[in-house]
Motif scaffolding. Structure first.
Motif, mmCIF file in Angstrom:
data_model
loop_
_atom_site.group_PDB
_atom_site.id
_atom_site.type_symbol
_atom_site.label_atom_id
_atom_site.label_comp_id
_atom_site.label_asym_id
_atom_site.label_seq_id
_atom_site.Cartn_x
_atom_site.Cartn_y
_atom_site.Cartn_z
ATOM 1 N N THR A 32 0.801 -1.227 0.000
ATOM 2 C CA THR A 32 0.000 0.000 0.000
ATOM 3 C C THR A 32 0.831 1.273 0.000
ATOM 4 O O THR A 32 0.325 2.341 -0.377
ATOM 5 C CB THR A 32 -0.926 0.028 1.227
ATOM 6 N N GLY A 33 2.094 1.198 0.444
ATOM 7 C CA GLY A 33 2.919 2.387 0.541
ATOM 8 C C GLY A 33 2.527 3.302 1.678
ATOM 9 O O GLY A 33 3.027 4.421 1.786
ATOM 10 N N SER A 34 1.643 2.850 2.554
ATOM 11 C CA SER A 34 1.153 3.672 3.662
ATOM 12 C C SER A 34 1.604 3.074 4.989
ATOM 13 O O SER A 34 1.324 1.900 5.271
ATOM 14 C CB SER A 34 -0.381 3.750 3.625
ATOM 15 N N VAL A 35 2.268 3.902 5.799
ATOM 16 C CA VAL A 35 2.717 3.444 7.118
ATOM 17 C C VAL A 35 1.522 3.173 8.025
ATOM 18 O O VAL A 35 1.477 2.169 8.741
ATOM 19 C CB VAL A 35 3.655 4.484 7.761
ATOM 20 N N THR A 36 0.539 4.061 7.990
ATOM 21 C CA THR A 36 -0.628 3.887 8.872
ATOM 22 C C THR A 36 -1.419 2.625 8.508
ATOM 23 O O THR A 36 -1.892 1.902 9.387
ATOM 24 C CB THR A 36 -1.548 5.107 8.799
ATOM 25 N N THR A 37 -1.562 2.363 7.204
ATOM 26 C CA THR A 37 -2.264 1.153 6.774
ATOM 27 C C THR A 37 -1.498 -0.092 7.190
ATOM 28 O O THR A 37 -2.088 -1.089 7.615
ATOM 29 C CB THR A 37 -2.459 1.155 5.250
ATOM 30 N N ALA A 38 -0.164 -0.038 7.076
ATOM 31 C CA ALA A 38 0.659 -1.188 7.460
ATOM 32 C C ALA A 38 0.550 -1.471 8.954
ATOM 33 O O ALA A 38 0.391 -2.621 9.367
ATOM 34 C CB ALA A 38 2.114 -0.928 7.073
ATOM 35 N N VAL A 39 0.613 -0.408 9.761
ATOM 36 C CA VAL A 39 0.517 -0.589 11.217
ATOM 37 C C VAL A 39 -0.883 -1.066 11.603
ATOM 38 O O VAL A 39 -1.046 -1.982 12.409
ATOM 39 C CB VAL A 39 0.862 0.717 11.955
ATOM 40 N N GLY A 40 -1.905 -0.455 11.014
ATOM 41 C CA GLY A 40 -3.266 -0.902 11.295
ATOM 42 C C GLY A 40 -3.516 -2.309 10.813
ATOM 43 O O GLY A 40 -4.328 -3.051 11.394
ATOM 44 N N GLY A 41 -2.799 -2.722 9.755
ATOM 45 C CA GLY A 41 -2.952 -4.071 9.233
ATOM 46 C C GLY A 41 -2.500 -5.141 10.207
ATOM 47 O O GLY A 41 -2.996 -6.275 10.158
ATOM 48 N N ILE A 42 -1.561 -4.796 11.091
ATOM 49 C CA ILE A 42 -1.135 -5.765 12.105
ATOM 50 C C ILE A 42 -2.330 -6.151 12.974
ATOM 51 O O ILE A 42 -2.609 -7.331 13.187
ATOM 52 C CB ILE A 42 -0.006 -5.181 12.978
ATOM 53 N N PHE A 43 -3.029 -5.129 13.453
ATOM 54 C CA PHE A 43 -4.203 -5.389 14.298
ATOM 55 C C PHE A 43 -5.298 -6.093 13.496
ATOM 56 O O PHE A 43 -5.939 -7.040 13.972
ATOM 57 C CB PHE A 43 -4.726 -4.071 14.870
#
Length: 464
Positions: free
Chosen positions: A45-56
């Motif tokens: 996605t190229g998005s840090v927030t999406t990557a971090v939220g994806g963990i949860f």
């Protein structure tokens, strides 16, 4: 594939290799799995927030997928606590101790019973039915709990599920993908399932006996279940009530078996029936034992069961979340970021592997087997068998024969790996019922399953 997609698949492969290496080194995989999920999300996605939220989000997806298994294990454990505290287990076990007198008989008898029941109702309900009754018997006979788990796991989630001769869910999926009759796949799978089963279970048993002789596995007679466990009850019941409950428990589970057959209950429905029956037994036994304080004790035992279940599943959820990203879980968590025509990261890798290798009997068998292993890494076993069937059809067309044998080989490889013998979260039912570490069970199964797959693949080459 585009450059971004190649990066995504490359990252996934690197973390898979990393997780395997960490498991070989007997270290915990939670951290590397969490980092892998975040990196996959960022690359996609190229998005840090999406990557971090994806963990949860990946944790939520994994827990949702695993929840039925978690619940039935929690309830079975809670029921076992009640039966142990009241001495009902002792009454149930005493007649069976005469049937299983040594570790060798315990290993093979439990395995064969597990295999037969799993053919009719699939392995997960069979684990609950067999484990609660046969585990204490095997421990008394001298077979360690890890040996019981290995036996139930290899015979149930390995032999029975990879053949699936009664319910025929697996051969139906692979046969449709390969464009051949189901009966052809079943016939072709018989010699391969026998070879895989005999080699794997025999090697696993040899390892168990060797470790027991060397003292690596302590005798359960001395350290796990001393005689006091079988001769005393924390909450005494009258002899008549205890005998009545000891008779009621197996009768209810036998009725479950009859109901599964009569009403065509399979998979999740069968597991739910077993879980509900265990909950009823828990309530009846607790109320008879505690009377006025029974209401509170029911809750207490349920809490004990849930504590055990989530303690076992705690380290498993992160690694399950990562491997679910290789299949449909990736789209559920990160959205439609894969290109049109993609069948998920794991299946895309399987297709790429097949397309880069020249065709011959030996290469076809090795490739189909390897693809089965790769697609099984998501812990499902069934998610990749349609791909195995399609590749078998492709190779059989090039070779001019062997579609059924290749299809059966791919089915066996995918289900033995992903169906629950060497992927930790997929073999949790047997591990949890036996009270052993699922990662330790996976490590113990690894060499027997790998050797079995190698021998089976070689035999398949001669059958093509």
């Amino acid at each position: 594939m585009g450059i971004e997609l190649l990066w995504l698949h490359g990252v996934y492969v690197l973390f898979v290799i990393g997780i395997i290496l960490v498991m070989v080194l007997r270290k915990d995989t939670s951290l590397i799995s969490i980092v892998g999920i975040a990196v996959l999300g960022f690359v996609a996605t190229g998005s840090v927030t999406t990557a971090v939220g994806g963990i949860f989000g990946s944790f939520i997806y994994a827990i949702t997928e695993l929840l039925p298994t978690i619940l039935v294990i929690c309830i079975i454990v809670a029921m076992s606590h009640v039966l142990t505290d009241t001495g009902v287990n002792e009454t149930m076990i005493r007649p069976m101790t005469h049937l299983v007198r040594n570790p060798t008989l315990a290993y093979w008898v439990i395995g064969i019973v597990m295999m037969v029941i799993s053919w009719f109702f699939w392995p997960s309900p069979a684990v609950a039915l067999i484990g609660a009754v046969m585990l204490p018997v095997a421990l008394r006979a001298g077979l360690p709990a890890i040996g019981v788990a290995v036996s139930m796991n290899l015979f149930g989630h390995g032999i029975a599920l990879s053949g699936d001769y009664i319910i025929q869910g697996a051969p139906t999926l692979t046969a449709k993908a390969a464009g051949i009759p189901v009966s052809d796949v079943i016939s072709a799978s018989v010699p391969l399932v026998i070879i895989m089963g005999v080699v794997t279970t025999a090697i696993a048993f040899w390892y168990l006996k060797k470790d027991m002789k060397l003292g690596v596995l302590a005798s359960p007679k001395e350290t796990v279940v001393p005689d006091a466990v079988f001769t005393s009850a924390r909450v005494p019941l009258s002899a008549g009530v205890r005998r009545a409950l000891a008779g009621l428990v197996p009768v209810l589970f036998i009725l479950d078996v009859v109901a599964m057959f009569a009403f065509d209950l399979r998979g999740g429905d069968a597991t739910a029936l077993v879980g509900g029956t265990a909950l009823l037994i828990l309530i009846i036994a607790t109320m008879l034992a505690h009377k006025q304080s029974g209401l509170e004790q029911v809750t207490t035992h349920l809490i004990q069961g849930f504590q055990f279940g989530f303690k076992v599943f705690g380290p498993v959820i992160p690694i399950a979340a990562f491997f679910y990203m290789g299949d449909s879980g990736f789209i559920k968590v990160f959205g439609e970021v894969l290109p049109q025509g993609s069948h998920g990261i794991v299946n895309d890798l399987g297709v790429a592997l097949a397309q880069t290798i020249p065709i011959s009997k030996e290469v076809a068998a090795l490739t189909v087997s390897a693809v089965g292993v790769i697609t099984g890494l998501d812990g499902s076993g069934f998610s990749g068998i349609t791909l195995a069937g399609s590749l078998a059809q492709l190779f059989a067309t090039a070779l001019g024969a062997g579609a059924a044998t290749l299809t059966a080989l791919g089915q066996i490889a995918a289900i033995w790996v992903g169906g629950g013998t060497i992927i930790p979260w997929a073999l949790i039912p047997a591990a949890a019922i036996c009270g052993v570490d699922p990662f330790e069970l996976a490590r113990r199964n690894l060499y027997p399953v790998a050797i079995g797959l190698l021998v089976t693949t070689i035999v398949a080459m001669f059958l093509l």
